[in-house]
Design a protein around this motif. Structure first.
Motif, mmCIF file in Angstrom:
data_model
loop_
_atom_site.group_PDB
_atom_site.id
_atom_site.type_symbol
_atom_site.label_atom_id
_atom_site.label_comp_id
_atom_site.label_asym_id
_atom_site.label_seq_id
_atom_site.Cartn_x
_atom_site.Cartn_y
_atom_site.Cartn_z
ATOM 1 N N LEU A 126 -44.567 -15.364 7.375
ATOM 2 C CA LEU A 126 -43.659 -14.854 8.406
ATOM 3 C C LEU A 126 -42.543 -15.849 8.721
ATOM 4 O O LEU A 126 -41.421 -15.446 9.042
ATOM 5 C CB LEU A 126 -44.435 -14.500 9.673
ATOM 6 N N ALA A 127 -42.842 -17.141 8.619
ATOM 7 C CA ALA A 127 -41.823 -18.162 8.880
ATOM 8 C C ALA A 127 -40.710 -18.119 7.843
ATOM 9 O O ALA A 127 -39.576 -18.522 8.118
ATOM 10 C CB ALA A 127 -42.460 -19.550 8.905
ATOM 11 N N PRO A 178 -36.546 -13.499 7.087
ATOM 12 C CA PRO A 178 -35.364 -13.554 7.960
ATOM 13 C C PRO A 178 -35.677 -13.034 9.367
ATOM 14 O O PRO A 178 -36.448 -12.088 9.529
ATOM 15 C CB PRO A 178 -34.357 -12.630 7.268
ATOM 16 N N GLU A 179 -35.080 -13.664 10.368
ATOM 17 C CA GLU A 179 -35.310 -13.270 11.755
ATOM 18 C C GLU A 179 -34.942 -11.800 11.951
ATOM 19 O O GLU A 179 -33.953 -11.314 11.397
ATOM 20 C CB GLU A 179 -34.474 -14.147 12.691
ATOM 21 N N GLY A 180 -35.772 -11.107 12.706
ATOM 22 C CA GLY A 180 -35.531 -9.699 12.977
ATOM 23 C C GLY A 180 -36.164 -8.762 11.964
ATOM 24 O O GLY A 180 -36.142 -7.552 12.132
ATOM 25 N N HIS A 181 -36.730 -9.316 10.898
ATOM 26 C CA HIS A 181 -37.393 -8.504 9.877
ATOM 27 C C HIS A 181 -38.897 -8.549 10.114
ATOM 28 O O HIS A 181 -39.492 -9.618 10.149
ATOM 29 C CB HIS A 181 -37.060 -9.030 8.479
ATOM 30 N N ARG A 228 -44.360 -4.987 16.063
ATOM 31 C CA ARG A 228 -43.353 -4.003 16.432
ATOM 32 C C ARG A 228 -43.781 -2.657 15.879
ATOM 33 O O ARG A 228 -44.009 -2.535 14.671
ATOM 34 C CB ARG A 228 -42.020 -4.399 15.804
ATOM 35 N N GLU A 279 -43.994 -10.138 13.137
ATOM 36 C CA GLU A 279 -42.988 -11.192 13.032
ATOM 37 C C GLU A 279 -43.443 -12.406 13.822
ATOM 38 O O GLU A 279 -44.301 -12.291 14.702
ATOM 39 C CB GLU A 279 -41.620 -10.700 13.512
ATOM 40 N N LEU A 280 -42.887 -13.539 13.478
ATOM 41 C CA LEU A 280 -43.200 -14.773 14.180
ATOM 42 C C LEU A 280 -42.606 -14.693 15.576
ATOM 43 O O LEU A 280 -41.462 -14.266 15.748
ATOM 44 C CB LEU A 280 -42.603 -15.957 13.408
ATOM 45 N N ALA A 281 -43.365 -15.077 16.590
ATOM 46 C CA ALA A 281 -42.897 -15.031 17.974
ATOM 47 C C ALA A 281 -42.671 -16.430 18.532
ATOM 48 O O ALA A 281 -42.287 -16.590 19.683
ATOM 49 C CB ALA A 281 -43.897 -14.272 18.839
ATOM 50 N N ASP A 299 -41.422 -20.667 17.292
ATOM 51 C CA ASP A 299 -40.750 -21.487 16.281
ATOM 52 C C ASP A 299 -41.807 -22.111 15.366
ATOM 53 O O ASP A 299 -42.763 -22.726 15.850
ATOM 54 C CB ASP A 299 -39.940 -22.576 16.984
ATOM 55 N N HIS A 345 -44.068 -24.948 9.880
ATOM 56 C CA HIS A 345 -42.795 -25.257 9.220
ATOM 57 C C HIS A 345 -42.995 -26.245 8.062
ATOM 58 O O HIS A 345 -42.344 -26.130 7.028
ATOM 59 C CB HIS A 345 -41.792 -25.820 10.227
#
Length: 144
Positions: A19-20, A23-26, A60, A68-70, A72, A132
């Motif tokens: 998930l990291a 892309p953000e929002g996917h 979602r 998705e990752l919630a 950082d 990360h």
């Protein structure tokens, strides 16, 4: 469970790392995550539940729904993931001896104490690394 070993931690780290890298929002479906981790989607969802409760992932609903990752990825330590999934569970496979056996009681007390030391050391080491850190896939950088 594979070979009697609990795989929740490994699956959780795999899913969080996956998930990291998205892309953000996917959002990513449980099926896609299960294919990547090569485990049953039910197992993935069992792992994702506690991670969602801890605020590390979010789900979602809907056609473009999924996970998705919630948080950082650089703020999620592997020790945090361990604690979420295993809490204070023993890692040494401590058994329950006959309570009337003085040897059993003594060994049990020693193993429980030793288990705490082992778990504390394990979590301390895992806290040195984040999700990360794993995104690049450089295992050699983890061993320092």
């Amino acid at each position: 469970m594979t070979g009697g070993m609990n795989t929740q931690f490994a699956v959780a780290v795999h899913v969080l790392t996956y998930l990291a890298g998205v892309p953000e929002g996917h959002a990513v479906s449980s099926d896609e995550l299960s294919r990547s981790a090569n485990v049953n989607p039910v197992h993935v969802r069992r792992v994702l539940g506690p991670l969602r409760q801890a605020g590390l992932v979010a789900s979602r609903p809907g056609v473009h729904g999924g996970w998705e990752l919630a948080a950082d990825a650089s703020a999620i330590t592997l020790g945090q993931v361990w604690r979420i999934l295993h809490g204070v569970d023993p890692v040494l496979g401590v058994h329950r001896p006959n309570p009337d056996c003085p040897v059993g009681r003594s060994v049990q007390d020693s193993l429980v104490a030793l288990d705490r030391v082992v778990v504390d050391g394990l979590v301390r080491e895992l806290d040195r690394h984040t999700v990360h850190d794993l995104v690049g896939g450089d295992a050699a950088s983890l061993v320092r």
